[in-house]
Design an enzyme around this catalytic site. Structure first.
Site, mmCIF file in Angstrom:
data_model
loop_
_atom_site.group_PDB
_atom_site.id
_atom_site.type_symbol
_atom_site.label_atom_id
_atom_site.label_comp_id
_atom_site.label_asym_id
_atom_site.label_seq_id
_atom_site.Cartn_x
_atom_site.Cartn_y
_atom_site.Cartn_z
ATOM 1 N N ASP A 84 0.875 -1.162 0.000
ATOM 2 C CA ASP A 84 0.000 0.000 0.000
ATOM 3 C C ASP A 84 0.916 1.216 0.000
ATOM 4 O O ASP A 84 2.095 1.131 0.350
ATOM 5 C CB ASP A 84 -0.971 -0.006 1.195
HETATM 6 C C1 BGC Z 1 -5.014 3.247 -0.110
HETATM 7 C C2 BGC Z 1 -5.089 2.239 -1.225
HETATM 8 C C3 BGC Z 1 -4.873 2.931 -2.538
HETATM 9 C C4 BGC Z 1 -3.546 3.651 -2.513
HETATM 10 C C5 BGC Z 1 -3.227 4.391 -3.791
HETATM 11 C C6 BGC Z 1 -3.770 4.105 -0.186
HETATM 12 O O1 BGC Z 1 -3.846 5.151 0.691
HETATM 13 O O2 BGC Z 1 -5.072 2.582 1.131
HETATM 14 O O3 BGC Z 1 -6.330 1.586 -1.205
HETATM 15 O O4 BGC Z 1 -4.944 1.999 -3.576
HETATM 16 O O5 BGC Z 1 -3.564 4.600 -1.471
HETATM 17 O O6 BGC Z 1 -4.057 5.488 -3.948
#
Ligand code: BGC
Length: 725
Positions: A257
């Site tokens: 993530d």
């Molecule tokens: C989120 C993810 C997301 C990623 C990219 C993170 O903060 O938890 O679900 O895909 O950001 O935007």
């Protein structure tokens, strides 16, 4: 182009079928490419070069990998180095309903249509990986991100996630199932350590991920921010190396993530393949190329060079990345994709109407005759507020979004529609609450006045995508509706008791006002077609058939996580302890006999259904058998409609703690008015096993089981006894 090749390409574009290489051919090609890469090039492929891409290898013609959120549509283009929107004018898309709505359809076929449509849009936008779907289990109604997931039941989420993934990947784009695992709250998500029993982990929190990998064959998976077993989930020896890659045989790419990686050695050794979103020490003023500061960049390279990490470690990551690329951007027969097509808009609308849940309908308040000439007061901020903007990373730039007010105006042409906002939540801003500048008192009074002057009220309120509502990065602060909505409903009911309430939310809410309104529709976040879908259900063009994918408790403490106090939710800022174990959602309510406001699997229709002649094909089964449950569903009313037959299983006198019953099969069936349909639901006997902690494996108990067949977890038409020997 020669004629045969042209035909193959044309057919594959037309049918969406890709003529991918066999595994053996792919492995051979991967080995061949790998042998040409330098160590530097290999390392570079393991980390970001921008917010949403990783570098290719130009000299070999290996492309970059481009990703996008996910999961409800393809996000607008983001700047190269920061979170700002790039301001493109060609990146608006179809916004699909939130995944809670998809889950509420209880219709796996629609999940496949959803996946294929959103995959085509991602493909058209030149994305190789779509960051979704999310399948974290709904543990508490306070989790700000529940709307992005598929509810509280592992069987439902597992069944719904598989066709979504297959659909996305049929479009030539990798699905990236997230957030693995135990990311069940946003509060302290970056560091909270989840303490959960092995049983609950395997029976409740992992099955949907397992199905995504072993049945959906997801090509990518995203690690979660939180910790499990004191280790961050993005580099977690048990979750990634053991369970995901060894036990489940995952052959795709583990993506972190964004900023979920924290350490080079762990990232290298404990399962992370691609590091994304890490904050570097100096995007702008660093002397060195900023992305070289990533854990899997220069520090990784140095350890490999020094021999402290074996080259086979980076090779394994690069092989996975190349496999993902051969499946997507290096597959010459990949379909072309498209966006904002009529087919996509129709899919969005169908999923939205199929997922809306009718919770209450006193005096047949709904449907409202579309030819009515009444005065309808549409009250509430959600009648006009965009629900695709906000919410965090799932935010979308929809090409269009029909608001509920617009949808109602379009469908009820002869009615006089008046609108009052009633309350104001303020603008959406990531990570902050910005109070509205509008005068709350005047809004309140104007709404009561509008209600008094109308024949009926449609109150369109609920939550929204602002911080501390249904939004990433924070949990909700109260279980009730905010901004004075509860008082407003009460005051309106004094001047006009003819109220139908449309609850826009991705979460359960307290309903102290329930007996003051005649009808309630749970309408989720429905995307581009929101207003049309709501109007279709309100007018009776579509007969509602959605079922709740999670329980609505009466009070927050009735929810299992909250029953055990602060350490169980939200934790003590270090640990959160899942005291309720396997008794999540309806499993808790059923077993502890705590009556919910609205039960899992519940949802009304404008017609009635009788379930008759309910039988199992046998009385005694053995492991590997299928249990065939048949039943006749009669539509006893005067409208066509759909019902969801739900089959739950319980094991009385079990050797371990068990929920009273657990969903193990379901089928949605469309039945014409006055007609009957025969329904067959097939269950796997092996799905009745429990996770045996001492054996670290699944155990199937012999003996008597009870099969519960009904149309909601709290509305069982018949119980049948069966035996496993
Ligand atoms: C989120 C993810 C997301 C990623 C990219 C993170 O903060 O938890 O679900 O895909 O950001 O935007």
């Amino acid at each position: 182009m020669n004629r045969t090749l042209f035909l193959i390409l044309a057919v594959s574009v037309f049918t969406g079928v890709m003529h991918a290489q066999s595994n053996a051919e792919m492995d051979k090609e991967i080995e061949s490419i790998l042998s040409k890469l330098t160590l530097k090039e290999k390392v570079a492929m393991c980390h970001a070069q921008s917010k949403f891409s990783t570098p290719g290898v130009e000299r070999l013609g290996i492309p970059e990998v481009w990703m996008s959120d996910g999961p409800h549509g393809v996000r607008a283009e983001i700047n190269w180095d920061d979170w700002g929107y790039a301001g493109w004018t060609n990146d608006s898309i179809t916004a699909f309903p939130a995944l809670t709505c998809l889950a509420a359809t209880f219709n796996p076929e629609l999940s496949g249509e959803y996946g294929f449509a959103v995959g085509e849009e991602a493909r058209y936008r030149k994305k190789d990986v779509l960051l979704g779907p999310g399948v974290n289990i709904y543990r508490t109604p306070m989790n700000g991100r529940n709307f992005e997931y598929m509810g509280e039941d592992p069987f439902l989420a597992s069944t719904m996630v598989v066709p979504y993934i297959q659909g996305v990947q049929k479009s030539g784009v990798a699905a990236c199932v997230k957030h693995y695992a135990l990311n069940n709250q946003e509060e302290w998500r970056g560091h909270i350590n989840v303490k959960v029993s092995e049983r609950a982990l395997h029976e409740i929190y992992l099955p949907a991920f397992k199905a995504a990998v072993t049945k959906g064959r997801a090509w990518a998976l995203m690690g979660a921010y939180n910790k499990y077993n004191e280790q961050h989930c993005c580099h977690n020896e048990i979750l990634l190396n053991k369970i995901l890659k060894t036990d489940w045989g995952f052959d795709g790419v583990v993506v972190s993530d964004w900023s979920g990686a924290h350490n080079t050695m762990e990232s290298a050794l404990y399962g992370l393949d691609m590091e994304m979103g890490t904050m570097t020490n100096g995007m702008t003023d660093s002397e060195e190329y900023a992305y070289n500061h990533y854990y899997l960049a220069s520090p990784f390279y140095a350890l490999l060079k020094e021999g402290k990490i074996d080259e086979s470690v980076v090779d394994d990551k690069v092989k996975r990345i190349l496999r993902l690329m051969l499946r997507t951007n290096m597959n010459p027969t990949r379909p072309a994709g498209n966006k904002n097509t009529k087919a996509h808009q129709d899919a969005a609308r169908k999923i939205a109407t199929d997922g809306i849940v009718l919770l209450k309908n006193t005096d047949s308040f709904f449907p409202i005759d579309p030819k009515t000439t009444m005065t309808i007061a549409v009250i509430g901020e959600n009648a006009t507020k965009s629900i695709t903007i906000g919410g965090g990373s799932s935010e979308l730039k929809a090409q269009y979004e029909i608001s509920p007010l617009q949808g109602i105006k379009n469908r009820f042409k002869n009615a006089t529609i008046i609108h009052a906002m009633g309350y104001a939540s303020g603008p959406s801003a990531y990570g902050r609450v910005i109070p509205s500048k509008l005068d709350a008192d005047s809004l309140f009074k104007a709404a009561v006045k509008a209600a008094a002057s109308a024949d009926m009220v449609l109150f369109i309120g609920g939550l929204n995508k602002n911080h501390h509502q249904d939004c990433e990065g924070g949990d909700r602060l109260t279980f009730g509706l905010q901004f004075g909505q509860e008082d407003l409903i009460t005051e309106i009911s004094k001047v006009n008791p003819n109220i139908g309430l449309v609850l826009v939310s991705g979460n359960a809410v307290a309903m102290p006002w329930l007996n003051k309104v005649k009808a309630v529709l749970q309408s989720w976040y429905l995307g581009s077609e929101a207003g049309n879908a709501i109007a279709e259900v309100i007018s009776g063009d579509v007969n509602p058939s959605g079922k709740l994918p999670f329980t609505f408790p009466v009070k927050l403490v009735d929810n299992a996580a909250h029953h055990f106090g602060k350490l169980s939710y939200p934790g003590n800022n270090i640990d959160v302890v899942y005291e309720e174990g396997i008794l999540v959602g309806y499993r808790w309510h059923d077993t502890k006999k705590i009556k919910p406001q609205f039960a899992f699997g519940y949802g009304l229709s404008y017609t009635g259904f009788d379930l008759n002649n309910i039988k199992t094909d046998k009385k005694t089964y053995s492991a590997d058998d299928k249990i065939r449950v048949s039943c006749e569903v009669k539509n006893s009313g005067s409208r066509d409609g759909a019902e969801v037959i739900q089959v739950y299983i319980g094991k009385p006198g079990s050797e371990v703690t068990r929920a009273l019953k657990e969903l193990k099969g379901f089928k949605k069936v469309y039945v014409k008015a006055g007609k009957s349909e025969q329904v067959l639901v097939e269950l796997n006997v092996n799905d009745l096993a429990y996770y045996n902690e001492s054996a670290a494996d699944w155990s199937l108990e012999k003996g008597n089981y009870i099969v519960y067949v009904g149309n909601a977890s709290d509305n069982i038409a018949q119980k049948l006894k069966i035996k496993i020997d």
